[in-house]
Design an enzyme around this catalytic site. Structure first.
Site, PDB file in Angstrom:
ATOM      1  N   TYR A   1      33.587 -18.772  28.100  1.00 21.91           N
ATOM      2  CA  TYR A   1      33.838 -20.202  28.319  1.00 21.91           C
ATOM      3  C   TYR A   1      35.311 -20.429  28.659  1.00 21.91           C
ATOM      4  O   TYR A   1      35.649 -21.171  29.586  1.00 21.91           O
ATOM      5  CB  TYR A   1      33.447 -20.963  27.051  1.00 21.91           C
ATOM      6  CG  TYR A   1      33.744 -22.432  27.068  1.00 21.91           C
ATOM      7  CD1 TYR A   1      32.936 -23.312  27.777  1.00 21.91           C
ATOM      8  CD2 TYR A   1      34.814 -22.958  26.346  1.00 21.91           C
ATOM      9  CE1 TYR A   1      33.200 -24.679  27.770  1.00 21.91           C
ATOM     10  CE2 TYR A   1      35.081 -24.318  26.333  1.00 21.91           C
ATOM     11  CZ  TYR A   1      34.275 -25.163  27.054  1.00 21.91           C
ATOM     12  OH  TYR A   1      34.529 -26.518  27.048  1.00 21.91           O
TER      13      TYR A   1
ATOM     14  N   HIS B   1      29.065 -28.054  17.435  1.00 18.18           N
ATOM     15  CA  HIS B   1      30.357 -27.727  16.833  1.00 18.18           C
ATOM     16  C   HIS B   1      30.304 -28.034  15.335  1.00 18.18           C
ATOM     17  O   HIS B   1      29.341 -28.616  14.836  1.00 18.18           O
ATOM     18  CB  HIS B   1      31.473 -28.536  17.504  1.00 18.18           C
ATOM     19  CG  HIS B   1      31.740 -28.093  18.911  1.00 18.18           C
ATOM     20  ND1 HIS B   1      31.241 -28.762  20.001  1.00 18.18           N
ATOM     21  CD2 HIS B   1      32.430 -27.036  19.399  1.00 18.18           C
ATOM     22  CE1 HIS B   1      31.631 -28.140  21.104  1.00 18.18           C
ATOM     23  NE2 HIS B   1      32.343 -27.086  20.782  1.00 18.18           N
TER      24      HIS B   1
ATOM     25  N   PRO C   1      41.944 -30.805  25.789  1.00 18.13           N
ATOM     26  CA  PRO C   1      41.660 -31.473  24.520  1.00 18.13           C
ATOM     27  C   PRO C   1      41.432 -30.463  23.398  1.00 18.13           C
ATOM     28  O   PRO C   1      40.899 -29.378  23.628  1.00 18.13           O
ATOM     29  CB  PRO C   1      40.362 -32.243  24.784  1.00 18.13           C
ATOM     30  CG  PRO C   1      40.018 -32.026  26.215  1.00 18.13           C
ATOM     31  CD  PRO C   1      40.794 -30.847  26.694  1.00 18.13           C
TER      32      PRO C   1
ATOM     33  N   SER D   1      39.963 -27.092  27.525  1.00 18.81           N
ATOM     34  CA  SER D   1      39.687 -26.924  26.092  1.00 18.81           C
ATOM     35  C   SER D   1      40.830 -26.150  25.458  1.00 18.81           C
ATOM     36  O   SER D   1      41.461 -25.316  26.104  1.00 18.81           O
ATOM     37  CB  SER D   1      38.394 -26.144  25.919  1.00 18.81           C
ATOM     38  OG  SER D   1      38.281 -25.651  24.605  1.00 18.81           O
ATOM     39  N   SER D   2      41.044 -26.387  24.153  1.00 18.54           N
ATOM     40  CA  SER D   2      42.114 -25.656  23.467  1.00 18.54           C
ATOM     41  C   SER D   2      41.794 -24.168  23.314  1.00 18.54           C
ATOM     42  O   SER D   2      42.686 -23.383  22.999  1.00 18.54           O
ATOM     43  CB  SER D   2      42.385 -26.275  22.094  1.00 18.54           C
ATOM     44  OG  SER D   2      41.217 -26.244  21.300  1.00 18.54           O
ATOM     45  N   CYS D   3      40.541 -23.757  23.572  1.00 15.91           N
ATOM     46  CA  CYS D   3      40.207 -22.330  23.425  1.00 15.91           C
ATOM     47  C   CYS D   3      40.703 -21.493  24.604  1.00 15.91           C
ATOM     48  O   CYS D   3      40.533 -20.283  24.603  1.00 15.91           O
ATOM     49  CB  CYS D   3      38.719 -22.128  23.210  1.00 15.91           C
ATOM     50  SG  CYS D   3      37.756 -22.478  24.677  1.00 15.91           S
TER      51      CYS D   3
ATOM     52  N   LYS E   1      37.139 -22.019  32.033  1.00 17.81           N
ATOM     53  CA  LYS E   1      38.053 -23.168  31.998  1.00 17.81           C
ATOM     54  C   LYS E   1      39.424 -22.799  32.584  1.00 17.81           C
ATOM     55  O   LYS E   1      40.052 -23.614  33.271  1.00 17.81           O
ATOM     56  CB  LYS E   1      38.205 -23.685  30.563  1.00 17.81           C
ATOM     57  CG  LYS E   1      36.957 -24.397  30.044  1.00 17.81           C
ATOM     58  CD  LYS E   1      36.725 -25.708  30.804  1.00 17.81           C
ATOM     59  CE  LYS E   1      35.569 -26.520  30.247  1.00 17.81           C
ATOM     60  NZ  LYS E   1      35.295 -27.713  31.072  1.00 17.81           N
TER      61      LYS E   1
ATOM     62  N   VAL F   1      31.998 -36.495  26.132  1.00 10.09           N
ATOM     63  CA  VAL F   1      33.258 -36.917  26.756  1.00 10.09           C
ATOM     64  C   VAL F   1      33.015 -37.935  27.865  1.00 10.09           C
ATOM     65  O   VAL F   1      33.646 -38.993  27.900  1.00 10.09           O
ATOM     66  CB  VAL F   1      34.020 -35.686  27.311  1.00 10.09           C
ATOM     67  CG1 VAL F   1      35.212 -36.116  28.148  1.00 10.09           C
ATOM     68  CG2 VAL F   1      34.453 -34.780  26.167  1.00 10.09           C
TER      69      VAL F   1
HETATM   70  O1  GFB Z   1      33.345 -25.970  15.917  1.00  7.17           O
HETATM   71  P1  GFB Z   1      33.042 -24.524  15.981  1.00  7.17           P
HETATM   72  O2  GFB Z   1      31.645 -24.136  16.271  1.00  7.17           O
HETATM   73  O3  GFB Z   1      33.907 -23.853  17.109  1.00  7.17           O
HETATM   74  O4  GFB Z   1      33.469 -23.825  14.612  1.00  7.17           O
HETATM   75  P2  GFB Z   1      35.358 -23.212  17.301  1.00  7.17           P
HETATM   76  C1  GFB Z   1      34.685 -24.070  13.980  1.00  7.17           C
HETATM   77  C2  GFB Z   1      34.738 -23.370  12.638  1.00  7.17           C
HETATM   78  O5  GFB Z   1      33.804 -24.004  11.744  1.00  7.17           O
HETATM   79  C3  GFB Z   1      34.357 -21.886  12.652  1.00  7.17           C
HETATM   80  C4  GFB Z   1      33.023 -23.036  11.092  1.00  7.17           C
HETATM   81  O6  GFB Z   1      35.220 -21.207  11.766  1.00  7.17           O
HETATM   82  C5  GFB Z   1      32.927 -21.907  12.122  1.00  7.17           C
HETATM   83  O7  GFB Z   1      32.554 -20.682  11.493  1.00  7.17           O
HETATM   84  N1  GFB Z   1      31.739 -23.612  10.678  1.00  7.17           N
HETATM   85  C6  GFB Z   1      31.343 -23.798   9.392  1.00  7.17           C
HETATM   86  C7  GFB Z   1      30.722 -24.023  11.468  1.00  7.17           C
HETATM   87  N2  GFB Z   1      30.104 -24.278   9.325  1.00  7.17           N
HETATM   88  C8  GFB Z   1      29.685 -24.440  10.609  1.00  7.17           C
HETATM   89  C9  GFB Z   1      28.467 -24.931  11.182  1.00  7.17           C
HETATM   90  O8  GFB Z   1      27.503 -25.292  10.492  1.00  7.17           O
HETATM   91  N3  GFB Z   1      28.410 -24.976  12.537  1.00  7.17           N
HETATM   92  C10 GFB Z   1      29.464 -24.570  13.341  1.00  7.17           C
HETATM   93  N4  GFB Z   1      29.349 -24.664  14.679  1.00  7.17           N
HETATM   94  N5  GFB Z   1      30.613 -24.080  12.810  1.00  7.17           N
HETATM   95  C11 GFB Z   1      34.707 -23.657  19.733  1.00  7.17           C
HETATM   96  C12 GFB Z   1      34.428 -22.836  20.941  1.00  7.17           C
HETATM   97  O9  GFB Z   1      35.275 -22.820  18.819  1.00  7.17           O
HETATM   98  O10 GFB Z   1      35.613 -24.699  19.952  1.00  7.17           O
HETATM   99  C13 GFB Z   1      34.235 -23.626  22.152  1.00  7.17           C
HETATM  100  O11 GFB Z   1      33.322 -21.990  20.678  1.00  7.17           O
HETATM  101  C14 GFB Z   1      35.134 -24.849  22.254  1.00  7.17           C
HETATM  102  O12 GFB Z   1      34.497 -22.773  23.215  1.00  7.17           O
HETATM  103  C15 GFB Z   1      35.306 -25.579  20.950  1.00  7.17           C
HETATM  104  O13 GFB Z   1      36.398 -24.476  22.705  1.00  7.17           O
HETATM  105  C16 GFB Z   1      36.325 -26.682  21.009  1.00  7.17           C
HETATM  106  O14 GFB Z   1      36.433 -24.223  17.057  1.00  7.17           O
HETATM  107  O15 GFB Z   1      35.504 -21.945  16.544  1.00  7.17           O
END
Ligand code: GFB
Length: 309
Positions: free
Chosen positions: A137, A180, A164, A108-110, A141, A16
Protein backbone atom coordinates in the site's frame (compact mmCIF):
# COMPACT_ATOMS: atom_id res chain seq x y z
CA UNK A 1 -11.78 27.53 -6.37
CA UNK A 2 -14.92 29.55 -7.12
CA UNK A 3 -18.22 28.49 -5.58
CA UNK A 4 -19.38 27.37 -9.04
CA UNK A 5 -16.14 25.59 -10.12
CA UNK A 6 -16.59 22.00 -11.26
CA UNK A 7 -15.04 19.95 -8.45
CA UNK A 8 -14.69 16.18 -8.82
CA UNK A 9 -14.43 14.18 -5.60
CA UNK A 10 -13.12 10.73 -6.51
CA UNK A 11 -14.20 8.27 -3.82
CA UNK A 12 -17.17 10.30 -2.56
CA UNK A 13 -18.74 7.31 -0.80
CA UNK A 14 -15.66 6.55 1.29
CA UNK A 15 -14.69 7.88 4.71
CA UNK A 16 -12.53 10.69 3.28
CA UNK A 17 -14.47 11.53 0.12
CA UNK A 18 -17.82 11.79 1.89
CA UNK A 19 -16.28 14.14 4.48
CA UNK A 20 -14.83 16.33 1.72
CA UNK A 21 -18.26 16.51 0.05
CA UNK A 22 -19.85 17.57 3.37
CA UNK A 23 -17.16 20.19 3.88
CA UNK A 24 -17.48 21.64 0.36
CA UNK A 25 -21.29 21.73 0.57
CA UNK A 26 -21.12 23.50 3.93
CA UNK A 27 -18.79 26.11 2.40
CA UNK A 28 -21.27 26.78 -0.42
CA UNK A 29 -19.62 25.01 -3.38
CA UNK A 30 -22.48 24.17 -5.72
CA UNK A 31 -20.93 22.26 -8.63
CA UNK A 32 -19.68 19.03 -7.05
CA UNK A 33 -19.13 16.14 -9.42
CA UNK A 34 -19.37 12.54 -8.17
CA UNK A 35 -19.65 9.10 -9.74
CA UNK A 36 -20.32 5.78 -8.08
CA UNK A 37 -18.13 2.75 -8.71
CA UNK A 38 -20.71 1.27 -11.10
CA UNK A 39 -20.93 4.53 -13.07
CA UNK A 40 -17.15 4.95 -13.50
CA UNK A 41 -14.79 2.13 -12.52
CA UNK A 42 -11.61 4.05 -11.65
CA UNK A 43 -9.41 1.00 -12.34
CA UNK A 44 -10.64 1.11 -15.97
CA UNK A 45 -8.42 3.49 -17.91
CA UNK A 46 -10.78 4.01 -20.85
CA UNK A 47 -13.74 4.69 -18.56
CA UNK A 48 -11.79 7.26 -16.56
CA UNK A 49 -10.53 9.01 -19.69
CA UNK A 50 -14.04 9.17 -21.17
CA UNK A 51 -15.43 10.57 -17.91
CA UNK A 52 -12.81 13.35 -17.69
CA UNK A 53 -13.16 14.29 -21.37
CA UNK A 54 -16.94 14.53 -21.04
CA UNK A 55 -17.16 16.20 -17.63
CA UNK A 56 -14.01 18.42 -17.65
CA UNK A 57 -13.80 19.12 -13.91
CA UNK A 58 -11.60 22.06 -12.88
CA UNK A 59 -10.49 20.67 -9.50
CA UNK A 60 -10.00 17.09 -8.33
CA UNK A 61 -9.80 15.60 -4.83
CA UNK A 62 -8.31 12.13 -5.33
CA UNK A 63 -9.77 10.35 -2.29
CA UNK A 64 -10.56 7.06 -4.04
CA UNK A 65 -8.35 4.23 -2.81
CA UNK A 66 -8.36 0.68 -1.55
CA UNK A 67 -7.70 1.03 2.18
CA UNK A 68 -7.78 -1.17 5.26
CA UNK A 69 -6.26 -1.93 8.62
CA UNK A 70 -3.21 -3.94 9.51
CA UNK A 71 -4.76 -7.38 8.86
CA UNK A 72 -6.28 -6.50 5.46
CA UNK A 73 -3.04 -4.85 4.34
CA UNK A 74 -0.90 -7.83 5.26
CA UNK A 75 -3.37 -10.42 3.87
CA UNK A 76 -4.15 -8.83 0.48
CA UNK A 77 -1.00 -6.90 -0.56
CA UNK A 78 -1.51 -7.70 -4.26
CA UNK A 79 -4.96 -6.10 -4.24
CA UNK A 80 -3.70 -3.06 -2.35
CA UNK A 81 -0.82 -2.32 -4.74
CA UNK A 82 -2.73 -3.10 -7.96
CA UNK A 83 -5.95 -1.22 -7.26
CA UNK A 84 -4.25 1.84 -5.84
CA UNK A 85 -1.72 2.08 -8.67
CA UNK A 86 -4.50 1.72 -11.25
CA UNK A 87 -6.87 4.25 -9.67
CA UNK A 88 -4.29 6.97 -9.09
CA UNK A 89 -2.51 6.46 -12.43
CA UNK A 90 -5.77 6.71 -14.37
CA UNK A 91 -7.11 9.71 -12.46
CA UNK A 92 -3.87 11.75 -12.44
CA UNK A 93 -3.18 11.13 -16.14
CA UNK A 94 -6.72 11.90 -17.31
CA UNK A 95 -6.91 14.95 -15.02
CA UNK A 96 -3.76 16.31 -16.67
CA UNK A 97 -4.94 15.46 -20.21
CA UNK A 98 -8.36 17.06 -19.74
CA UNK A 99 -6.95 20.34 -18.40
CA UNK A 100 -7.74 20.09 -14.68
CA UNK A 101 -6.48 23.23 -12.90
CA UNK A 102 -5.44 21.51 -9.69
CA UNK A 103 -5.47 18.00 -8.22
CA UNK A 104 -5.02 16.98 -4.61
CA UNK A 105 -3.65 13.49 -3.99
CA UNK A 106 -4.36 11.86 -0.61
CA UNK A 107 -1.55 9.65 0.70
CA UNK A 108 -0.94 8.15 4.13
CA UNK A 109 1.48 8.37 7.04
CA UNK A 110 2.56 4.76 6.31
CA UNK A 111 4.67 6.02 3.38
CA UNK A 112 7.42 6.96 5.86
CA UNK A 113 10.19 4.57 6.97
CA UNK A 114 9.20 2.15 9.75
CA UNK A 115 11.87 3.52 12.08
CA UNK A 116 11.78 7.19 11.05
CA UNK A 117 12.76 9.71 13.77
CA UNK A 118 9.69 11.08 15.56
CA UNK A 119 7.82 13.30 14.93
CA UNK A 120 8.06 12.50 11.23
CA UNK A 121 9.00 15.40 8.96
CA UNK A 122 8.00 15.41 5.30
CA UNK A 123 11.64 15.14 4.20
CA UNK A 124 12.02 11.68 5.80
CA UNK A 125 10.23 10.15 2.80
CA UNK A 126 12.42 7.49 1.12
CA UNK A 127 15.14 7.54 3.78
CA UNK A 128 14.70 3.95 5.05
CA UNK A 129 12.86 0.61 4.82
CA UNK A 130 9.06 0.52 5.16
CA UNK A 131 6.84 -1.31 7.68
CA UNK A 132 6.33 -4.80 6.14
CA UNK A 133 2.61 -5.13 7.04
CA UNK A 134 1.67 -2.30 4.66
CA UNK A 135 4.60 -2.09 2.27
CA UNK A 136 2.50 -2.74 -0.87
CA UNK A 137 0.00 0.00 0.00
CA UNK A 138 2.80 2.41 0.95
CA UNK A 139 4.69 1.80 -2.30
CA UNK A 140 1.51 2.53 -4.29
CA UNK A 141 1.01 5.78 -2.37
CA UNK A 142 4.68 6.75 -2.83
CA UNK A 143 4.25 6.13 -6.58
CA UNK A 144 1.26 8.51 -6.49
CA UNK A 145 3.37 11.24 -4.88
CA UNK A 146 6.19 10.80 -7.39
CA UNK A 147 3.71 10.73 -10.27
CA UNK A 148 2.02 13.93 -9.09
CA UNK A 149 5.39 15.66 -8.77
CA UNK A 150 6.59 14.31 -12.12
CA UNK A 151 3.54 15.74 -13.91
CA UNK A 152 4.30 19.06 -12.24
CA UNK A 153 7.94 18.97 -13.40
CA UNK A 154 7.38 17.73 -16.93
CA UNK A 155 3.98 19.25 -17.72
CA UNK A 156 3.54 22.12 -15.24
CA UNK A 157 0.51 20.27 -13.79
CA UNK A 158 -0.63 21.69 -10.43
CA UNK A 159 -0.86 18.58 -8.24
CA UNK A 160 -0.30 18.58 -4.48
CA UNK A 161 0.01 15.63 -2.07
CA UNK A 162 -1.32 15.45 1.50
CA UNK A 163 -0.21 12.82 4.00
CA UNK A 164 -2.95 12.27 6.58
CA UNK A 165 -2.29 10.38 9.78
CA UNK A 166 -4.67 7.54 10.91
CA UNK A 167 -8.25 8.70 10.25
CA UNK A 168 -11.61 7.83 11.81
CA UNK A 169 -15.13 9.23 11.95
CA UNK A 170 -18.61 9.02 10.40
CA UNK A 171 -18.74 6.61 7.46
CA UNK A 172 -15.81 4.48 8.63
CA UNK A 173 -15.49 0.75 7.90
CA UNK A 174 -16.58 -1.25 10.97
CA UNK A 175 -15.84 -4.73 9.63
CA UNK A 176 -13.55 -6.36 12.20
CA UNK A 177 -11.44 -8.18 9.62
CA UNK A 178 -10.66 -5.20 7.39
CA UNK A 179 -11.08 -2.10 9.58
CA UNK A 180 -8.56 0.14 11.29
CA UNK A 181 -8.10 0.01 15.03
CA UNK A 182 -10.45 2.79 16.18
CA UNK A 183 -13.64 1.57 14.48
CA UNK A 184 -12.71 -2.00 15.52
CA UNK A 185 -12.48 -0.96 19.17
CA UNK A 186 -15.76 0.97 19.03
CA UNK A 187 -17.50 -2.11 17.64
CA UNK A 188 -15.84 -4.58 20.03
CA UNK A 189 -16.58 -2.56 23.18
CA UNK A 190 -20.13 -1.74 22.07
CA UNK A 191 -20.98 -5.38 21.30
CA UNK A 192 -19.39 -6.61 24.54
CA UNK A 193 -21.44 -4.07 26.50
CA UNK A 194 -24.70 -4.97 24.72
CA UNK A 195 -24.10 -8.72 25.14
CA UNK A 196 -22.93 -8.38 28.73
CA UNK A 197 -19.53 -9.94 27.99
CA UNK A 198 -16.75 -9.53 30.55
CA UNK A 199 -13.73 -9.05 28.27
CA UNK A 200 -12.64 -7.51 25.01
CA UNK A 201 -9.64 -8.70 22.99
CA UNK A 202 -7.31 -6.03 21.58
CA UNK A 203 -4.70 -7.06 19.00
CA UNK A 204 -0.98 -6.81 19.70
CA UNK A 205 0.81 -5.64 22.85
CA UNK A 206 -1.03 -2.33 23.26
CA UNK A 207 2.34 -0.55 23.19
CA UNK A 208 2.35 0.90 19.63
CA UNK A 209 1.68 4.62 19.42
CA UNK A 210 -0.72 6.09 16.88
CA UNK A 211 -2.01 9.56 16.05
CA UNK A 212 -5.73 9.91 15.21
CA UNK A 213 -7.40 12.62 13.13
CA UNK A 214 -11.18 13.01 12.83
CA UNK A 215 -12.10 12.85 9.15
CA UNK A 216 -14.02 16.15 9.32
CA UNK A 217 -10.77 17.83 10.36
CA UNK A 218 -8.96 16.10 7.48
CA UNK A 219 -11.65 17.37 5.08
CA UNK A 220 -11.24 20.88 6.47
CA UNK A 221 -7.46 20.68 5.91
CA UNK A 222 -7.97 19.22 2.42
CA UNK A 223 -10.11 22.20 1.35
CA UNK A 224 -7.76 24.64 3.12
CA UNK A 225 -4.75 23.22 1.23
CA UNK A 226 -6.60 23.14 -2.09
CA UNK A 227 -7.11 26.88 -1.60
CA UNK A 228 -3.76 27.81 -0.05
CA UNK A 229 -0.98 25.39 -1.02
CA UNK A 230 0.69 24.98 -4.41
CA UNK A 231 4.05 23.39 -3.62
CA UNK A 232 5.61 20.17 -4.85
CA UNK A 233 6.66 19.12 -1.35
CA UNK A 234 4.23 16.72 0.37
CA UNK A 235 2.48 18.08 3.46
CA UNK A 236 1.55 16.19 6.65
CA UNK A 237 -1.96 16.44 8.12
CA UNK A 238 -2.41 15.39 11.73
CA UNK A 239 -3.03 16.62 15.26
CA UNK A 240 0.55 16.62 16.58
CA UNK A 241 0.08 14.12 19.43
CA UNK A 242 -0.27 10.37 19.75
CA UNK A 243 -1.59 7.75 22.19
CA UNK A 244 -0.73 4.11 22.89
CA UNK A 245 -3.17 1.46 21.64
CA UNK A 246 -3.63 0.37 25.28
CA UNK A 247 -4.65 3.88 26.37
CA UNK A 248 -6.83 4.24 23.28
CA UNK A 249 -8.64 1.03 24.21
CA UNK A 250 -9.28 2.36 27.74
CA UNK A 251 -10.58 5.66 26.30
CA UNK A 252 -12.94 3.92 23.87
CA UNK A 253 -14.17 1.64 26.69
CA UNK A 254 -14.97 4.75 28.75
CA UNK A 255 -16.83 6.50 25.92
CA UNK A 256 -18.82 3.36 25.12
CA UNK A 257 -19.45 2.53 28.77
CA UNK A 258 -17.80 -0.92 28.88
CA UNK A 259 -16.56 -1.82 32.35
CA UNK A 260 -15.01 -5.27 31.85
CA UNK A 261 -11.44 -6.47 31.20
CA UNK A 262 -9.19 -5.59 28.27
CA UNK A 263 -7.06 -8.54 27.07
CA UNK A 264 -4.13 -8.17 24.65
CA UNK A 265 -3.68 -10.85 21.96
CA UNK A 266 0.07 -10.74 21.33
CA UNK A 267 -0.16 -13.30 18.51
CA UNK A 268 -1.47 -10.41 16.36
CA UNK A 269 1.00 -7.93 14.79
CA UNK A 270 1.80 -4.55 16.33
CA UNK A 271 2.87 -2.97 13.06
CA UNK A 272 5.09 0.06 13.18
CA UNK A 273 6.02 1.07 16.77
CA UNK A 274 5.16 4.74 16.31
CA UNK A 275 4.13 7.13 13.54
CA UNK A 276 3.60 10.63 14.86
CA UNK A 277 3.60 13.24 12.11
CA UNK A 278 5.43 16.53 12.42
CA UNK A 279 2.63 18.93 11.47
CA UNK A 280 4.55 22.18 11.92
CA UNK A 281 4.43 23.11 8.22
CA UNK A 282 0.63 22.91 8.17
CA UNK A 283 0.23 24.53 11.62
CA UNK A 284 2.57 27.36 10.54
CA UNK A 285 0.05 28.14 7.80
CA UNK A 286 -2.53 28.75 10.53
CA UNK A 287 -4.57 25.52 10.30
CA UNK A 288 -5.66 23.60 13.43
CA UNK A 289 -7.92 20.58 14.01
CA UNK A 290 -11.20 21.16 15.86
CA UNK A 291 -11.81 17.76 17.47
CA UNK A 292 -9.93 16.47 20.50
CA UNK A 293 -9.70 12.69 20.63
CA UNK A 294 -12.45 12.11 23.20
CA UNK A 295 -15.05 14.29 21.46
CA UNK A 296 -14.05 12.77 18.12
CA UNK A 297 -14.60 9.24 19.46
CA UNK A 298 -17.95 10.32 20.92
CA UNK A 299 -18.94 11.62 17.48
CA UNK A 300 -17.82 8.40 15.75
CA UNK A 301 -19.62 6.28 18.36
CA UNK A 302 -22.87 8.22 17.80
CA UNK A 303 -22.61 7.53 14.07
CA UNK A 304 -21.89 3.84 14.71
CA UNK A 305 -24.94 3.43 16.96
CA UNK A 306 -27.22 5.17 14.45
CA UNK A 307 -25.90 3.47 11.32
CA UNK A 308 -24.25 0.17 12.20
CA UNK A 309 -24.71 -0.95 15.78
O1 GFB B 1 -5.29 0.80 12.60
P1 GFB B 1 -4.45 -0.39 12.31
O2 GFB B 1 -5.12 -1.56 11.70
O3 GFB B 1 -3.30 0.01 11.32
O4 GFB B 1 -3.74 -0.88 13.65
P2 GFB B 1 -1.82 0.62 11.36
C1 GFB B 1 -3.12 -0.02 14.55
C2 GFB B 1 -2.66 -0.76 15.78
O5 GFB B 1 -3.82 -1.18 16.53
C3 GFB B 1 -1.85 -2.04 15.52
C4 GFB B 1 -3.70 -2.53 16.89
O6 GFB B 1 -0.83 -2.11 16.49
C5 GFB B 1 -2.89 -3.14 15.74
O7 GFB B 1 -2.31 -4.38 16.14
N1 GFB B 1 -5.03 -3.12 17.09
C6 GFB B 1 -5.52 -3.56 18.28
C7 GFB B 1 -5.98 -3.36 16.16
N2 GFB B 1 -6.73 -4.10 18.14
C8 GFB B 1 -7.05 -3.99 16.83
C9 GFB B 1 -8.21 -4.37 16.08
O8 GFB B 1 -9.18 -4.94 16.59
N3 GFB B 1 -8.20 -4.07 14.75
C10 GFB B 1 -7.12 -3.43 14.14
N4 GFB B 1 -7.19 -3.15 12.83
N5 GFB B 1 -6.01 -3.09 14.84
C11 GFB B 1 -2.44 1.02 8.91
C12 GFB B 1 -1.96 0.54 7.59
O9 GFB B 1 -1.50 0.63 9.82
O10 GFB B 1 -2.54 2.41 9.00
C13 GFB B 1 -2.58 1.22 6.46
O11 GFB B 1 -2.13 -0.87 7.52
C14 GFB B 1 -2.84 2.70 6.69
O12 GFB B 1 -1.72 1.06 5.39
C15 GFB B 1 -3.33 3.03 8.07
O13 GFB B 1 -1.67 3.43 6.47
C16 GFB B 1 -3.41 4.50 8.35
O14 GFB B 1 -1.82 2.00 11.93
O15 GFB B 1 -0.86 -0.32 11.98
Amino acid sequence: MDKTSGIYIAGHRGLVGSAIVRRLEAAGYTNLITRTHSEVDLTDQAAVEAFFQAERPEYVFLAAAKVGGILANSTYPADFIRENLQIQTNVIHSAYRSGVKKLEFLGSSCIYPKLAPQPIKEEYLLTGPLEPTNEAYAIAKIAGIVMTNSYRRQHGFNGISLMPTNLYGPGDNYDLQSSHVLPALIRKFHEAKVRGEGEVVVWGTGAPLREFLHVDDLADAAVFLMENYDEEEIINVGVGEDISIGDLARLVAEVVGFEGEIVFDTSKPDGTPRKLLDVSRLFDMGWRPKFDLRSGIEDAYRWFVENVG
